[in-house]
Design an enzyme around this catalytic site. Structure first.
Site, short mmCIF file in Angstrom:
data_model
loop_
_atom_site.label_atom_id
_atom_site.label_comp_id
_atom_site.label_asym_id
_atom_site.label_seq_id
_atom_site.Cartn_x
_atom_site.Cartn_y
_atom_site.Cartn_z
N LYS A 177 9.81 -25.42 83.55
CA LYS A 177 10.72 -26.57 83.42
C LYS A 177 11.99 -26.17 82.69
CE LYS A 177 12.23 -30.75 83.77
NZ LYS A 177 11.60 -31.97 83.26
N LYS A 245 17.55 -32.77 74.35
CA LYS A 245 16.28 -32.27 73.82
C LYS A 245 15.77 -31.10 74.63
CE LYS A 245 12.73 -34.06 75.40
NZ LYS A 245 11.75 -33.85 76.52
#
Length: 292
Positions: A177, A245
């Protein structure tokens, strides 16, 4: 034992922009679904469709054979899994724990190690595809963990996504990811600059899109997010605050491996500028505002 709708109760923690749609597909497939969210109102639509509300994480953990988490930040994942009322201390032996949050690869490894010690099966399974992919059940799902656990839960994952790949051991899904987010970060800058350039050149950006989105410049962001930014639609399919984030996790992981990421470093700076201007709850396509 196969995890069929007849013998499996699924717990879903985190019913936000994407989680709500993902959980809805499980309901439609006939699974009994228990949900928990910090804000109950965000689960109301699922409750109206037949999901059952859990007042506490521990309550949900004790009643489910599969538990999926789709929450915000690594600190939230840590609390949900490792807290005294968390999943690791309250789930029944044999339970499958799937963290589909984009989180830290290091944390994913710690979760799996702690899960094994309690006879639980843990997988990290972050997703890509945004709100559209979640609604249409065609998310890309990147999985880390043991192959036997992956095989057991794959039919459930197939209700939410189309491109489902076991990448390796615990943490591999999160590392994959990070690769995804790094590629998106640089691409979003290119998409915004291209549309800004088209406007400055006196072109119709929508017509420009018709020419470039099917060629070598084509990308998911160009086809799906450029039309939104040109329409002035900056509603979140994916929040800027969550993208920041993710990029911060990727930068930290890259630094630990001794890898320089100049494009990613620039992207996070631009997004942090937007967040400081009050855009943290806008969609990632709001980067276009920087160029305007």
């Amino acid at each position: 034992m196969s995890l069929t709708p007849k013998n499996t109760v699924i717990g879903f923690i985190g019913t936000g922009v994407m989680g709500k749609s993902m959980a809805g597909h499980l309901l439609k497939a006939g699974y009994s679904l228990k949900v928990y969210n910090r804000t109950k109102a965000k689960a109301q639509e699922l409750l109206e469709q037949g999901a059952l509300w859990s007042e506490k994480v521990a309550e949900l953990a004790a009643e489910c054979q599969v538990i999926i988490t789709m929450i915000g930040y690594p600190k939230d994942v840590e609390a949900i899994y490792f807290g005294n009322d968390g999943l690791l201390y309250n789930a029944k032996p044999g339970t499958y724990l799937l963290d589909m949050t984009t989180s830290s690869p290091e944390l994913a490894v710690r979760i799996e190690q702690a899960a094994k010690a309690k006879s639980l099966q843990a997988l990290d399974a972050p997703v890509s595809g945004g709100d559209v992919g979640a609604k249409e059940a065609r998310l890309a799902i990147m999985v880390g963990g043991e192959s036997e656990a992956f095989a057991a839960v794959r039919p459930i994952l197939e209700l939410m996504g189309k491109n489902i790949v076991l990448q390796g051991p615990a943490g591999a899904g999160q590392h994959t990811k990070m690769c995804n987010q790094i590629a998106i970060a640089a691409n979003m800058m290119g998409v915004c600059e291209a549309m800004a350039y088209a406007q400055k050149a006196g072109l119709d950006p929508k017509v420009v899109l018709q020419s470039i989105e099917t060629g070598a410049a084509g990308s998911w962001s160009l086809s799906n997010l450029a039309p939104r930014m040109l329409a002035g639609n900056f509603e979140p399919g994916f929040y800027i605050k969550h993208f920041i984030k993710d990029m911060r996790i990727a930068i930290e992981s890259a630094q630990q491996m001794g890898l320089n990421t100049p494009a990613l470093d620039l992207a996070v700076k631009l997004y942090e500028q937007l967040a400081a201007q009050g855009e943290e709850n806008s969609g990632t396509q709001a980067l276009f505002k920087y160029y305007r």
